[in-house]
Design a protein around this motif. Structure first.
Motif, short mmCIF file in Angstrom:
data_model
loop_
_atom_site.label_atom_id
_atom_site.label_comp_id
_atom_site.label_asym_id
_atom_site.label_seq_id
_atom_site.Cartn_x
_atom_site.Cartn_y
_atom_site.Cartn_z
N GLY A 156 0.78 -1.22 0.00
CA GLY A 156 0.00 0.00 0.00
C GLY A 156 0.81 1.26 0.00
N GLY A 157 2.14 1.12 0.17
CA GLY A 157 2.97 2.31 0.29
C GLY A 157 4.06 2.42 -0.74
N ALA A 191 6.07 -0.91 -9.94
CA ALA A 191 5.79 0.52 -9.75
C ALA A 191 4.28 0.74 -9.69
CB ALA A 191 6.41 1.34 -10.88
N ARG A 192 3.90 1.83 -9.05
CA ARG A 192 2.49 2.19 -8.90
C ARG A 192 2.06 3.11 -10.04
NH1 ARG A 192 0.45 6.59 -6.68
NH2 ARG A 192 2.48 7.12 -5.73
N ASN A 197 -3.58 3.89 -9.53
CA ASN A 197 -3.00 3.59 -8.21
C ASN A 197 -2.73 2.10 -8.01
OD1 ASN A 197 -1.99 5.02 -5.95
ND2 ASN A 197 -3.64 4.21 -4.67
N GLN A 198 -2.68 1.31 -9.07
CA GLN A 198 -2.42 -0.12 -8.99
C GLN A 198 -0.96 -0.42 -9.33
OE1 GLN A 198 -4.63 -2.43 -7.86
NE2 GLN A 198 -6.00 -0.69 -7.48
N SER A 247 -2.00 -6.73 -12.94
CA SER A 247 -2.91 -5.59 -12.85
C SER A 247 -3.00 -5.00 -11.45
CB SER A 247 -4.32 -6.00 -13.31
OG SER A 247 -4.82 -7.07 -12.51
N SER A 248 -2.42 -5.69 -10.43
CA SER A 248 -2.49 -5.17 -9.06
C SER A 248 -1.46 -5.88 -8.20
CB SER A 248 -3.89 -5.39 -8.46
OG SER A 248 -4.10 -6.77 -8.20
N PHE A 249 -1.32 -5.43 -6.95
CA PHE A 249 -0.37 -6.08 -6.04
C PHE A 249 -0.79 -7.51 -5.72
CE2 PHE A 249 1.75 -7.10 -2.06
CZ PHE A 249 3.05 -6.69 -2.36
N ARG A 250 -2.05 -7.82 -5.91
CA ARG A 250 -2.50 -9.20 -5.68
C ARG A 250 -1.71 -10.16 -6.57
NH1 ARG A 250 -7.09 -11.11 -3.40
NH2 ARG A 250 -7.95 -8.99 -3.35
#
Length: 401
Positions: A156-157, A191-192, A197-198, A247-250
């Protein structure tokens, strides 16, 4: 499962007290024994001198190319064989750490984190473009997730950003503790995306303008691993080099779930390496007219080490079965990583104690195992973070801050 007879005659017999190797098929055990001989003859003689200097033995890459040990967990893309079982893959990681945790870490970054990122995150064209050269080690990969001002809060950071401009992405930020980064041919950088924001993944080629890796000096552990701090200043990456299935941190978490189990196997290898050294030393070292192996307190330390090894090995055997069965979850790898690395700390401390003063010099190898254990204890998630993953699973309550 086809198994070999439970009578083992090779030099790991002392540590494999419950004959876990007998769970491998004949073909798998032949691969393991080949790896053991290769690591003993080609790798072990190089380690201490390079560890002392903090240098990576680049000649090992060429030797690994002809070893047949690369890309074993995978099928296709240059592997030219069926994928190995997770049990064999784990025991190979163990075997590498039994000789040296730095070499196992180099291999885990290239053959695990980087390769698996492209395998799972890339589309067909990207996999065909990058993976065959990685499987043959013609190209070396790295994996850039951790940041200088962040640790376990990276999901998240994440401060490293990616901004799309037409068919190009512009990356800005910094990464730290990135293994292989000083010489890797390409680095998977996370990278975000500033728009949604993903978290997204990008394959950054060596020499790309604005991409600057600087070796981290002064380490007391894994000194052979070339960890770097990377700065990214307006690094331009084509859309074709963005991992299309991320597509995301998942998606990143799925990669870490896979590789975290490998760290647990590495921890087991460190335990075995340190234990074997201590056992051999105890048999040879004489005090009061007899080997110290005959002293009650030395035997107490050795048996505690063997118990930690045997319990950890049993856990990892079942973990490998869960992976092969496709029912492997985050909490399974988290428990294994947290448990085995904690036991590893106890084993290397006991092994060093048995050596007495000889245990703090590099000549006897155990000092290297003792120091390297600290890095394995921390990377890919601390024990506390693994505890929170498992705790959430068993209680249904999240204790993450």
């Amino acid at each position: 499962m086809t198994t070999t007879p439970a009578v083992l005659t090779d030099d790991l017999r002392g540590a494999d007290f419950y004959h876990y190797e007998a769970l491998l098929s004949h073909e798998e055990r032949a691969i393991l024994l080949k790896a053991r001989a290769f690591l003993r003859d080609a790798v072990k003689p190089l380690i201490n001198e390079h560890w002392k200097k903090g240098e990576f033995p680049v000649e090992l890459v060429e030797r690994f190319r002809g070893s047949g040990l690369t890309a074993l967990p995978y099928e296709g893309y240059g592997a030219h064989r069926p994928a190995a079982s997770h049990l064999l893959g784990g025991m190979l990681a163990m075997e590498m750490s039994r000789v040296d945790a730095s070499v196992a870490t180099f291999f885990g970054v290239h053959d695990g984190l980087s390769f698996y990122s492209v395998l799972t995150g890339g589309d067909r064209e990207q996999r065909e473009r990058w993976l065959p050269a990685m499987a043959s080690m013609e190209k070396i990969g790295a994996f850039a997730l951790t940041e200088p001002l962040g640790g376990s809060d990276v999901s998240g950071g994440m401060r490293t950003t990616a901004e799309r401009r037409g068919d190009t992405w512009v990356l800005n930020g910094a990464k730290r503790w990135i293994g292989n980064a000083t010489f890797a041919d390409h680095v998977v950088v996370w990278a975000r995306d500033v728009d949604d924001n993903q978290v997204k993944g990008f394959v950054v080629e060596k020499g790309t303008p604005g991409f600057v890796p600087v070796k981290i000096e002064g380490k007391i552990a894994l000194r052979i691993v070339q960890n770097a701090e990377i700065t990214l200043t307006d690094v331009r990456v084509p859309e074709a080099d963005r991992l299309q299935n991320i597509s995301s941190f998942r998606d990143v978490a799925e990669i870490l779930r896979f590789t975290r189990s490998g760290v647990a196997w590495q921890a087991l290898g460190v335990m075995i390496g340190a234990y074997e050294l201590a056992l051999a030393y105890a048999r040879e070292r004489r005090q009061f007219g007899r080997p110290i192996a005959g002293f009650q307190m030395v035997q107490d330390l050795l048996v505690k080490c063997l118990g930690d090894i045997t319990a950890s090995w049993g856990m990892l055997v079942q973990l490998a079965r869960l992976q092969d069965q496709g029912v492997f979850r985050d909490e399974h790898s988290a428990l294994a990583k947290g448990f085995t690395t904690s036991r590893m700390r106890e084993v290397v401390a006991a092994a060093r104690e048995i050596f007495g003063g000889d245990g703090i010099v590099l000549d006897h190898d155990v000092a290297r195992f003792f120091a390297d254990a600290e890095a394995l204890y921390s990377y890919e998630g601390t024990r506390q973070m693994q505890t929170l993953i498992v705790g959430k699973s068993i209680t249904g309550q999240s204790a993450f801050v």
